[in-house]
Design an enzyme around this catalytic site. Structure first.
Site, PDB file in Angstrom:
ATOM      1  N   HIS A 183       0.804  12.001  -6.664  1.00  0.00           N
ATOM      2  CA  HIS A 183       0.721  10.686  -6.083  1.00  0.00           C
ATOM      3  C   HIS A 183      -1.113  10.642  -5.630  1.00  0.00           C
ATOM      4  O   HIS A 183      -1.582   9.652  -6.033  1.00  0.00           O
ATOM      5  CB  HIS A 183       1.354  10.602  -5.039  1.00  0.00           C
ATOM      6  CG  HIS A 183       1.101   9.574  -3.959  1.00  0.00           C
ATOM      7  ND1 HIS A 183       2.308   8.396  -3.946  1.00  0.00           N
ATOM      8  CD2 HIS A 183       0.205   9.032  -3.147  1.00  0.00           C
ATOM      9  CE1 HIS A 183       1.675   7.356  -3.034  1.00  0.00           C
ATOM     10  NE2 HIS A 183       0.630   7.812  -2.885  1.00  0.00           N
ATOM     11  N   GLU A 184      -1.523  11.739  -4.823  1.00  0.00           N
ATOM     12  CA  GLU A 184      -2.848  11.651  -4.515  1.00  0.00           C
ATOM     13  C   GLU A 184      -3.791  11.714  -5.835  1.00  0.00           C
ATOM     14  O   GLU A 184      -4.850  10.996  -5.671  1.00  0.00           O
ATOM     15  CB  GLU A 184      -3.117  12.700  -3.560  1.00  0.00           C
ATOM     16  CG  GLU A 184      -2.362  12.773  -2.241  1.00  0.00           C
ATOM     17  CD  GLU A 184      -2.335  11.348  -1.456  1.00  0.00           C
ATOM     18  OE1 GLU A 184      -3.401  10.730  -1.611  1.00  0.00           O
ATOM     19  OE2 GLU A 184      -1.451  11.041  -0.766  1.00  0.00           O
ATOM     20  N   HIS A 235      -4.365   8.042  -7.166  1.00  0.00           N
ATOM     21  CA  HIS A 235      -5.353   7.418  -6.290  1.00  0.00           C
ATOM     22  C   HIS A 235      -6.675   7.947  -6.786  1.00  0.00           C
ATOM     23  O   HIS A 235      -7.721   7.170  -6.900  1.00  0.00           O
ATOM     24  CB  HIS A 235      -5.371   7.706  -4.581  1.00  0.00           C
ATOM     25  CG  HIS A 235      -4.117   7.022  -4.071  1.00  0.00           C
ATOM     26  ND1 HIS A 235      -3.841   5.808  -4.089  1.00  0.00           N
ATOM     27  CD2 HIS A 235      -3.189   7.377  -3.288  1.00  0.00           C
ATOM     28  CE1 HIS A 235      -2.918   5.223  -3.366  1.00  0.00           C
ATOM     29  NE2 HIS A 235      -2.539   6.328  -2.756  1.00  0.00           N
ATOM     30  N   GLU A 273      -1.076   0.904  -3.998  1.00  0.00           N
ATOM     31  CA  GLU A 273      -0.160   2.218  -4.225  1.00  0.00           C
ATOM     32  C   GLU A 273       0.339   2.048  -5.935  1.00  0.00           C
ATOM     33  O   GLU A 273       1.118   3.095  -6.329  1.00  0.00           O
ATOM     34  CB  GLU A 273       1.060   2.224  -3.381  1.00  0.00           C
ATOM     35  CG  GLU A 273       0.626   2.438  -2.052  1.00  0.00           C
ATOM     36  CD  GLU A 273       0.039   3.846  -1.846  1.00  0.00           C
ATOM     37  OE1 GLU A 273       0.181   4.819  -2.196  1.00  0.00           O
ATOM     38  OE2 GLU A 273      -0.973   3.650  -0.725  1.00  0.00           O
ATOM     39  N   HIS A 295       5.053  -0.795  12.959  1.00  0.00           N
ATOM     40  CA  HIS A 295       4.369  -1.286  11.723  1.00  0.00           C
ATOM     41  C   HIS A 295       3.924  -2.549  11.844  1.00  0.00           C
ATOM     42  O   HIS A 295       2.590  -2.841  11.337  1.00  0.00           O
ATOM     43  CB  HIS A 295       5.177  -1.357  10.641  1.00  0.00           C
ATOM     44  CG  HIS A 295       5.467  -0.046   9.650  1.00  0.00           C
ATOM     45  ND1 HIS A 295       6.031   1.214  10.195  1.00  0.00           N
ATOM     46  CD2 HIS A 295       4.811   0.538   8.686  1.00  0.00           C
ATOM     47  CE1 HIS A 295       5.960   2.124   9.327  1.00  0.00           C
ATOM     48  NE2 HIS A 295       5.211   1.543   8.542  1.00  0.00           N
ATOM     49  N   ILE A 296       4.568  -3.689  12.295  1.00  0.00           N
ATOM     50  CA  ILE A 296       4.195  -4.961  12.194  1.00  0.00           C
ATOM     51  C   ILE A 296       3.672  -5.590  13.474  1.00  0.00           C
ATOM     52  O   ILE A 296       2.832  -6.496  13.686  1.00  0.00           O
ATOM     53  CB  ILE A 296       5.315  -5.985  11.727  1.00  0.00           C
ATOM     54  CG1 ILE A 296       6.356  -5.970  12.445  1.00  0.00           C
ATOM     55  CG2 ILE A 296       5.763  -5.413  10.387  1.00  0.00           C
ATOM     56  CD1 ILE A 296       7.286  -7.316  12.205  1.00  0.00           C
ATOM     57  N   PHE A 297       3.914  -4.808  14.694  1.00  0.00           N
ATOM     58  CA  PHE A 297       3.573  -5.309  15.811  1.00  0.00           C
ATOM     59  C   PHE A 297       2.407  -4.472  16.386  1.00  0.00           C
ATOM     60  O   PHE A 297       1.626  -4.953  17.347  1.00  0.00           O
ATOM     61  CB  PHE A 297       4.492  -5.420  16.963  1.00  0.00           C
ATOM     62  CG  PHE A 297       5.681  -6.453  16.348  1.00  0.00           C
ATOM     63  CD1 PHE A 297       5.214  -7.801  16.585  1.00  0.00           C
ATOM     64  CD2 PHE A 297       7.001  -6.203  16.268  1.00  0.00           C
ATOM     65  CE1 PHE A 297       6.035  -9.073  16.327  1.00  0.00           C
ATOM     66  CE2 PHE A 297       7.761  -7.133  16.036  1.00  0.00           C
ATOM     67  CZ  PHE A 297       7.464  -8.692  15.952  1.00  0.00           C
ATOM     68  N   GLY A 338       0.682  -2.381  14.023  1.00  0.00           N
ATOM     69  CA  GLY A 338      -0.147  -1.705  12.861  1.00  0.00           C
ATOM     70  C   GLY A 338      -0.571  -2.492  12.073  1.00  0.00           C
ATOM     71  O   GLY A 338      -0.775  -3.836  12.494  1.00  0.00           O
ATOM     72  N   TYR A 340       0.774  -3.807   9.188  1.00  0.00           N
ATOM     73  CA  TYR A 340       1.677  -4.242   8.135  1.00  0.00           C
ATOM     74  C   TYR A 340       2.209  -5.821   8.454  1.00  0.00           C
ATOM     75  O   TYR A 340       3.066  -6.197   7.752  1.00  0.00           O
ATOM     76  CB  TYR A 340       3.021  -3.391   8.103  1.00  0.00           C
ATOM     77  CG  TYR A 340       2.726  -2.150   7.147  1.00  0.00           C
ATOM     78  CD1 TYR A 340       3.005  -1.999   6.049  1.00  0.00           C
ATOM     79  CD2 TYR A 340       2.056  -1.157   7.606  1.00  0.00           C
ATOM     80  CE1 TYR A 340       2.567  -1.019   4.862  1.00  0.00           C
ATOM     81  CE2 TYR A 340       1.846   0.188   6.741  1.00  0.00           C
ATOM     82  CZ  TYR A 340       1.965   0.027   5.407  1.00  0.00           C
ATOM     83  OH  TYR A 340       1.686   1.101   4.600  1.00  0.00           O
TER      84      TYR A 340
HETATM   85 ZN    ZN Z   1      -0.798   6.658  -1.416  1.00  0.00          ZN
END
Ligand code: ZN
Length: 695
Positions: A475-476, A479, A505, A607-609, A611, A613
């Site tokens: 994965h990395e 990137h 991603e 996540h949404i409040f 962060g 996202y």
């Molecule tokens: Zn990633």
């Protein structure tokens, strides 16, 4: 000439890590920032604004800044120490302030507008246009185009929103900490593995200072991720699981740590902010910087995933119910039974031990397999450089990447493979050590950091990886490839820079797919003592376990994504409907098992409040659709047909890896795939039936 610094002088191709002395950091940062500021002031005197007179020198300023700060912040993550942390914390506000002042300077916005409105605009490259448009969009979203009262109110909202986000996440943390369950009878902890018991015993001791042993207790269980999940998956006592579960889902929903009023306020302020900027709602604002073109496109994605996954998820739930009954459970499964019986069912179906696989996964063999794969599909050669580079630790390896055909050196990367809990952050990541740029007519090659936290070699035993760690390194590296194989020369949009959030991603997840391709798997999985391949039976267990309860997981993600999108688009803050009703409605439609009446998951949905996202939770699935669809181009060509694979690989390299942020991701994707993205390949990989086909 760039603004020089001691840690990475212009004369050196790479940072000089041994020169990074914490006592010198503050002085260097101040000197360099002052010089960069005066270069910027000089630039502001430019009369004739065009790409070469304005953007190139501006890139040079950012480039000089990055060369100073990137090695320092890298060391902060991989070679932390008290003096370094102090120096870092002292400098960070200055660095942030410098970046903000530059980005918000009206000169930048006005110059971009001049270029945008000039007669030369059409003659600029796609990357140049995207650079200018990106800067203008950032200026717009940061309120730079507002004036008078509107600007004042925009800034007040921004301030308040950041305060509310901190309060929200503090409430979640406090409430997570405030609950714990103390157990002292052995039968109360029946089913829990030794690792969970020793963690709970240590937690008991650290809270009470009283003695405890992992075997005899007492034990303390908390709502912290590992403790909570371990308990829910393993504890045989259903009533105790119920207590833990109820405490967990109610977090931050009442009393003085109540997040409900904060949610109302956040949603209202986000809507106001969006309207000030000329958007209909917050979702539109958020999508302005994403690949998804409209709220409807995201709804279409969700609906097509629902079509494919909802019935399958119900079936998975029925299977789980039947399995649990067979094993002695009576009555309908409740919310606190699901994790427990799922774990039992998974063990029953695919029992294999991570440990059985590890001897087949020594780090150096995994790297050989990975490098062999990219040579085959992308025509690049990765060569280790045993010396000639400065490093922050002896275990660090350095590699150069060459184009196989032309033999040209195109980029380099560091690999820091092992865990060092004393001074290195956990997890795995890719970061840019050097940006791609053209400085004074000279092309600068990209350099990456690849950081993992594997087990170091012990005696004669090499570093042995878990399969999850192998997927992570693929994965990395994905990137990293997008950063390193870029052919774009505009710094803001080269490599992973300027790639929309919901598309970034793609390149990383794409690489993970290869881990399950048997010939690729065999190329990196060889027993470290005997060189033997993994037995077929073990490999097929690994492959089948991947899709265990996959539809249930999918529906959960879609539920989160739709609630997020709905709250930021259709929902009216302060209207007749409450945010919790939005959640309940979606859960009723999508989940096989409805949440409890008191379930307040929104109150801990950081996540949404709290962060980044907000109106972007869908991105997880969006990027998975893209990466599976990209991989399916290779499947269609035939994964074992080397010639065909390298042909598709070349196209992938020339589009997705090469173009980065220099064109809109939809355009980049279509130039690789020859059509718009389809959800079908992801559904197929998940073993689900796609009924529609949209993105
Ligand atoms: Zn990633």
């Amino acid at each position: 000439m760039i603004v020089d610094n001691k840690f990475w002088p212009e004369s050196s191709e790479l940072p000089l890590f041994e020169k990074i002395d914490p006592t010198q950091i503050e002085g260097q940062v101040e000197t360099v920032l002052t010089k960069l500021q005066s270069s910027f002031d000089e630039l502001k005197k430019t009369q004739e604004i065009n790409w070469d007179s304005f953007v190139r020198p501006l890139e040079k300023i950012y480039f000089g800044f990055h060369r100073l700060w990137s090695p320092i912040s890298h060391c902060h993550m991989v070679l932390n120490s008290e003096p370094l942390r102090e120096a870092y914390e002292k400098c960070q506000p200055k660095v942030v302030q410098f970046g903000l002042a530059l980005a918000q300077d009206p000169f930048i916005r006005e110059s971009c507008e001049k270029i945008r409105n000039s007669s030369n605009w059409e003659s600029l490259t796609s990357g140049q246009k995207r650079t200018i448009e990106g800067k203008l969009l950032d200026a717009k979203l940061s309120g730079a185009f507002l004036e008078g009262e509107q600007r004042k109110s925009f800034n007040e909202i921004a301030q308040k929103l950041s305060q509310l986000a901190t309060e929200f996440s503090n409430n979640v943390l406090d409430e997570t900490k405030s609950f714990s369950m103390e157990l002292s009878q052995k039968e109360e902890v029946a089913g829990l593995p030794a690792s969970a018991l020793s963690m709970a015993s240590a937690a008991y001791h650290s809270k009470t200072q009283k003695p405890s042993t992992p075997e005899e207790g007492p034990w303390l269980f908390t709502l912290d991720g590992p403790s909570f999940i371990g308990f829910m998956q393993n504890a045989d006592r259903q009533d105790l699981r119920e207590s833990m579960y109820r405490a967990y889902v109610k977090r931050a929903s009442s009393g003085d740590k109540n997040n409900w009023p904060l949610i109302d306020e956040i949603l209202e302020l986000r809507l106001k902010k969006s309207k000030l900027l000329g958007f209909d709602n917050y979702a539109e604002l958020s999508l302005a910087k994403k690949m998804a073109g409209s709220v409807q496109e995201v709804i279409d994605l969700h609906e097509s995933l629902i079509d494919a996954g909802r019935e399958a998820a119900r079936k998975e739930h029925q299977d789980l119910q039947a399995f649990a009954e067979q094993k002695g459970h009576s009555g309908e499964l409740r919310n606190w039974d699901v994790a427990y019986w799922s774990k039992k069912q998974q063990e029953h179906l695919y029992r294999f031990d991570e440990e059985d696989l590890k001897p087949y996964l020594p780090l150096h063999t995994v790297l050989e397999g990975l490098f062999g794969l990219v040579r085959k599909i992308f025509g690049i050669r990765v060569e280790a450089q045993p010396e000639g580079f400065s490093t922050w630790h002896n275990d660090v390896q350095f590699f150069k990447i060459f184009d196989d055909r032309s033999n040209q050196h195109i980029s380099s990367f560091y690999l820091d493979p092992y865990s060092r809990p004393e001074n290195k952050r956990g997890g795995a990541w890719m970061d840019d050590a050097q940006l791609t740029a053209v400085i004074d007519g000279h092309k600068i090659l990209p350099v990456a950091y690849l950081v993992c936290n594997g087990t170091p070699p012990v005696g004669d035993t090499p570093s042995l990886m878990t399969f999850r760690e192998v997927e992570t390194i693929f994965h990395e590296f994905g990137h990293g490839l997008q950063h390193m194989l870029t052919t774009v020369e505009e710094m803001d949009v080269a490599g992973i820079s300027g790639v929309e959030w919901d598309a970034v991603e793609l390149a990383s997840q794409f690489m993970e797919n290869w881990c399950y391709h048997r010939p690729t798997f065999d190329s990196f999985a060889k027993h470290y003592q005997t060189g033997e391949k993994v037995p077929d039976e073990l490999f097929s267990k690994l492959k089948n376990a991947k899709n265990f309860r996959v539809a249930s997981g999918l529906m959960r993600q879609v539920h989160f994504g739709s609630v997020d999108l709905d709250l930021h688009s259709r929902f009216t803050p302060g209207g007749n409907e409450t945010p919790n009703q939005v959640v309940k409605k979606s859960a009723e439609r999508l989940l096989a098992l409805e949440p409890l009446e008191e379930d307040a998951f929104l109150c801990s949905f950081s996540h949404i409040f709290a962060g980044g996202y907000a109106s972007g939770y869908y991105s997880y699935k969006w990027a998975e659709v893209l990466s599976a669809d990209a991989f399916s181009a290779f499947e269609e060509a035939g994964l074992d047909n080397e010639e065909a694979v390298s042909e598709v690989g070349q196209r992938y390299r020339e589009t997705i890896l090469s173009l980065g942020g220099s064109a809109h991701p939809s355009e980049v994707f279509e130039s690789f795939r020859g059509r718009k993205p389809s959800t079908k390949p992801l559904m197929k990989h998940m073993g689900l039936q796609a009924k529609r086909n949209s993105l």
